[in-house]
Design an enzyme around this catalytic site. Structure first.
Site, PDB file in Angstrom:
ATOM      1  N   GLY A 219       0.718  -1.080  -0.107  1.00 45.72           N
ATOM      2  CA  GLY A 219      -0.001  -0.066   0.003  1.00 45.72           C
ATOM      3  C   GLY A 219       0.840   1.309   0.020  1.00 45.72           C
TER       4      GLY A 219
ATOM      5  N   GLU B  32       3.202   3.985   6.405  1.00 47.56           N
ATOM      6  CA  GLU B  32       1.906   3.109   6.113  1.00 47.56           C
ATOM      7  C   GLU B  32       1.026   4.086   5.022  1.00 47.56           C
ATOM      8  OE1 GLU B  32       0.021   0.667   6.368  1.00 47.56           O
ATOM      9  OE2 GLU B  32      -0.693   0.152   8.272  1.00 47.56           O
ATOM     10  N   ASP B  33       0.233   3.327   4.409  1.00 47.10           N
ATOM     11  CA  ASP B  33      -0.880   4.214   3.517  1.00 47.10           C
ATOM     12  C   ASP B  33      -1.905   4.487   4.151  1.00 47.10           C
ATOM     13  OD1 ASP B  33      -1.831   1.454   3.902  1.00 47.10           O
ATOM     14  OD2 ASP B  33      -2.409   0.909   2.064  1.00 47.10           O
TER      15      ASP B  33
ATOM     16  N   ASP C  33      -6.197   2.045  10.015  1.00 48.77           N
ATOM     17  CA  ASP C  33      -7.557   2.024  10.076  1.00 48.77           C
ATOM     18  C   ASP C  33      -7.946   1.456  11.592  1.00 48.77           C
ATOM     19  OD1 ASP C  33     -10.296   1.279   9.902  1.00 48.77           O
ATOM     20  OD2 ASP C  33      -9.947   0.025   7.890  1.00 48.77           O
ATOM     21  N   SER C  34      -7.993   0.113  11.884  1.00 43.65           N
ATOM     22  CA  SER C  34      -8.088  -0.592  12.965  1.00 43.65           C
ATOM     23  C   SER C  34      -6.756  -0.324  13.978  1.00 43.65           C
ATOM     24  CB  SER C  34      -8.171  -1.828  12.909  1.00 43.65           C
ATOM     25  OG  SER C  34      -7.121  -2.923  12.694  1.00 43.65           O
ATOM     26  N   GLY C  35      -5.571  -0.256  13.288  1.00 39.13           N
ATOM     27  CA  GLY C  35      -4.340  -0.069  13.840  1.00 39.13           C
ATOM     28  C   GLY C  35      -3.817  -1.440  14.294  1.00 39.13           C
TER      29      GLY C  35
ATOM     30  N   THR D 276      -2.621  -4.001  12.273  1.00 40.15           N
ATOM     31  CA  THR D 276      -1.141  -4.094  11.563  1.00 40.15           C
ATOM     32  C   THR D 276      -0.249  -3.525  12.409  1.00 40.15           C
ATOM     33  OG1 THR D 276      -2.605  -3.920   9.734  1.00 40.15           O
ATOM     34  CG2 THR D 276      -0.010  -4.214   9.135  1.00 40.15           C
TER      35      THR D 276
END
Ligand code: IMP
Ligand code: MG
Length: 187
Positions: free
Chosen positions: A57, A112-113, A116-118, A120
């Site tokens: 990404g 990072e691209d 979202d949820s964090g 990763t």
């Protein structure tokens, strides 16, 4: 500033597929990436800097970003897999490629691209922190600000993103749309 009125169904890159609207156009992204590059340059006055891109990404964002960082640096990548073809995080992160560059003693900037949820990032930050970097920070093009349990704040953020599924400028849905020069919301 970022909304576009022209119907984007006319974009031949989309092959007739549905994209709801352009959220950040190419000019808006370029201007913000230049500012981020200047911020990052100022944030690292000394030491070795390794810019570590999370594939796939971040590939377009990183390549634009490093050209606006006016100091010596190295580039490497990591490959993690979390989503598969789904639009929601599975919470399982697998490292498919591990950087070969030495991390110890260096400033590590993980690119990072989108956050979202964090999930990763939490997994990766724990893993990279174990390798004794001099510092460890995150730069994300987009941040949805919905993650509640981030182990590490995102130091550099391009845009506070809407809570929609976004594609383009590196972001995909089932591997499509990464090559769009803008970020769009998927229907
Ligand atoms: P997280 O673990 O939920 O923060 O998600 C991390 C990864 O999921 C990102 O690096 C993206 O690859 C992918 N992702 C999350 N949200 C989106 C989105 O809106 N569009 C495309 N990919 C996304
Ligand atoms: Mg993806």
């Amino acid at each position: 500033m970022t909304e576009q009125s022209e119907p984007i169904a006319a974009d031949p890159r989309l092959d007739g597929r549905a994209v709801r609207r352009i959220v950040y156009d190419a000019g808006t992204i370029a201007a913000r990436v230049q500012e981020l590059g200047a911020d990052i340059t100022a944030a690292y006055p000394d030491g070795e800097l390794l810019v570590l891109g999370l594939l796939k990404g971040s590939f377009i964002f990183l390549s634009d970003l490093v050209r606006h960082i006016a100091r010596p640096l190295q580039v490497d990548f990591l490959v993690a897999s979390s989503y598969g073809d789904a639009m929601e995080s599975s919470g399982v992160v697998r490292l498919l490629y591990d950087p070969e560059t030495e991390l110890a003693g260096k400033h590590i900037l993980l690119v990072e691209d989108i956050v979202d949820s964090g999930r990763t990032l939490n997994r990766l930050i724990d893993l990279l922190g174990d390798r004794k970097p001099r510092s460890l920070d995150i730069c994300a093009l987009l941040h949805k600000h919905i993650a509640t349990e981030l182990h590490h704040p995102t130091r550099f953020i391009g845009f506070d993103a809407p809570h929609e599924f976004l594609v383009g400028y590196g972001l995909d849905h089932a591997e499509n749309f990464r090559h769009l020069p803008y970020v769009a919301s998927l229907q």
